[in-house]
Enzyme design. Structure first.
Site, PDB file in Angstrom:
ATOM      1  N   HIS A 197      10.886  28.076  11.959  1.00  0.00           N
ATOM      2  CA  HIS A 197      10.462  28.492  10.851  1.00  0.00           C
ATOM      3  C   HIS A 197      11.453  28.621   9.735  1.00  0.00           C
ATOM      4  O   HIS A 197      11.235  29.616   8.722  1.00  0.00           O
ATOM      5  CB  HIS A 197       9.196  29.207  10.777  1.00  0.00           C
ATOM      6  CG  HIS A 197       8.448  29.256  11.927  1.00  0.00           C
ATOM      7  ND1 HIS A 197       8.517  29.953  12.982  1.00  0.00           N
ATOM      8  CD2 HIS A 197       7.173  28.574  12.108  1.00  0.00           C
ATOM      9  CE1 HIS A 197       7.671  29.699  13.883  1.00  0.00           C
ATOM     10  NE2 HIS A 197       6.843  28.788  13.287  1.00  0.00           N
TER      11      HIS A 197
ATOM     12  N   HIS B 111       4.250  24.856   8.067  1.00  0.00           N
ATOM     13  CA  HIS B 111       4.500  25.524   9.300  1.00  0.00           C
ATOM     14  C   HIS B 111       5.929  25.676   9.678  1.00  0.00           C
ATOM     15  O   HIS B 111       6.484  26.796   9.880  1.00  0.00           O
ATOM     16  CB  HIS B 111       3.799  24.880  10.470  1.00  0.00           C
ATOM     17  CG  HIS B 111       3.765  25.502  11.688  1.00  0.00           C
ATOM     18  ND1 HIS B 111       2.717  25.450  12.473  1.00  0.00           N
ATOM     19  CD2 HIS B 111       4.662  26.399  12.490  1.00  0.00           C
ATOM     20  CE1 HIS B 111       2.983  26.134  13.551  1.00  0.00           C
ATOM     21  NE2 HIS B 111       4.158  26.716  13.426  1.00  0.00           N
TER      22      HIS B 111
ATOM     23  N   GLU C 196       2.584  28.366  21.468  1.00  0.00           N
ATOM     24  CA  GLU C 196       2.862  27.023  21.270  1.00  0.00           C
ATOM     25  C   GLU C 196       3.874  26.485  22.330  1.00  0.00           C
ATOM     26  O   GLU C 196       4.424  25.421  21.877  1.00  0.00           O
ATOM     27  CB  GLU C 196       3.596  26.899  19.738  1.00  0.00           C
ATOM     28  CG  GLU C 196       2.688  27.340  18.583  1.00  0.00           C
ATOM     29  CD  GLU C 196       2.924  27.186  17.369  1.00  0.00           C
ATOM     30  OE1 GLU C 196       2.530  26.282  16.670  1.00  0.00           O
ATOM     31  OE2 GLU C 196       4.089  27.900  16.787  1.00  0.00           O
TER      32      GLU C 196
ATOM     33  N   HIS D 205      11.625  24.702  18.319  1.00  0.00           N
ATOM     34  CA  HIS D 205      10.747  24.988  17.227  1.00  0.00           C
ATOM     35  C   HIS D 205      11.050  26.244  16.386  1.00  0.00           C
ATOM     36  O   HIS D 205      11.395  27.210  16.960  1.00  0.00           O
ATOM     37  CB  HIS D 205       9.264  25.178  17.687  1.00  0.00           C
ATOM     38  CG  HIS D 205       8.298  25.375  16.665  1.00  0.00           C
ATOM     39  ND1 HIS D 205       8.191  24.562  15.632  1.00  0.00           N
ATOM     40  CD2 HIS D 205       7.120  26.594  16.574  1.00  0.00           C
ATOM     41  CE1 HIS D 205       7.014  25.282  14.851  1.00  0.00           C
ATOM     42  NE2 HIS D 205       6.669  26.323  15.594  1.00  0.00           N
TER      43      HIS D 205
END
Length: 241
Positions: A100, A168, A79, A98
């Site tokens: 989670h 996500h 990613e 990024h």
């Protein structure tokens, strides 16, 4: 001739990643990237490795297509294109994250919009956008692993500093590593506050006027938070030893 590494910036990226791990925001799959201070078309991102074990030597330069500048046999984050698309689309973004985080994930399901309810979350605005990969790309592996998907994600982010990804996680951008770490942590705290408030009753959103008056996190607040979190990280490391 070897590419000159922005040593101080890389050390800040390593420290920032350590902070996110220590504060419970970053898990095994998250990553932080930073734009090169001298070449806007290059950003630095770690090879694929455990965030808690990140070291300066793990950082590699990438172009805005998400390709490594130098040939490498290292495993890379699939990613990495997320960061490439953000830096390509927004010249004011110099760092991106990024993650989670468990705090954010319930708001990635589409049933409840994440929005600002406190002063430290006001920068998030009246509604955090939710990007759904299925809208344009149908059923996917739930990974943003090419530039087409990443560009679509960046277009949903637009001029905001945070976008959620359906099922996500989150993408957060900032004007410095310190800024993106501040936003990443406080977005999760805002999510925790909103979730807790919804369990006990109705919630009063911040008004557009309040959001406008509070605006961007102040440099003083970001600096104070960075000093606090780096101290906590140092204590955690000392305790481990």
């Amino acid at each position: 001739m070897a590419r000159q590494r922005p040593t101080e910036l890389i050390e800040h990226l390593v420290t920032g990643t350590g902070i996110l791990v220590n504060e419970g925001i970053m898990d095994v799959f998250g990553h932080v990237a930073v734009r090169d201070p001298d070449e806007a078309g290059i950003f630095w991102l770690a090879r694929a490795c455990a965030p808690a074990r990140l070291r300066a030597d793990d950082l590699l330069p990438f172009d805005l297509d998400g390709s490594p500048i130098d040939e490498t046999g290292d495993a890379l984050y699939s990613e990495r294109f997320i960061h490439a698309a953000v830096f390509r689309a927004d010249p004011t973004a110099t760092a991106s994250c990024h993650h989670h985080a468990a705090s954010i994930m319930p708001f990635c399901m589409g049933g409840q919009t994440l929005h600002a309810v406190s002063q430290t979350g006001a920068w998030m605005g009246c509604a955090v956008p939710l990007w759904d990969s299925r809208t344009k790309f149908g059923d996917t592996a739930m990974l943003v692993n090419d530039m087409e998907q990443a560009a679509d994600l960046a277009s949903t982010l637009a001029e905001q500093r945070i976008v959620l990804m359906r099922g996500h996680g989150a993408l957060v951008t900032g004007t410095s590593i310190q800024d993106v770490i501040f936003r990443s942590i406080h977005a999760c705290r805002e999510a925790d506050t909103l979730a807790a408030a919804l369990r006990i009753g109705s919630v009063t959103k911040l008004s557009e006027g309040e959001i406008k008056r509070v605006g961007t996190p102040s440099p003083a607040a970001v600096e104070r938070a960075w000093a606090h979190w780096t101290a906590r990280l140092e204590i955690a490391k000392a305790t481990e030893n």
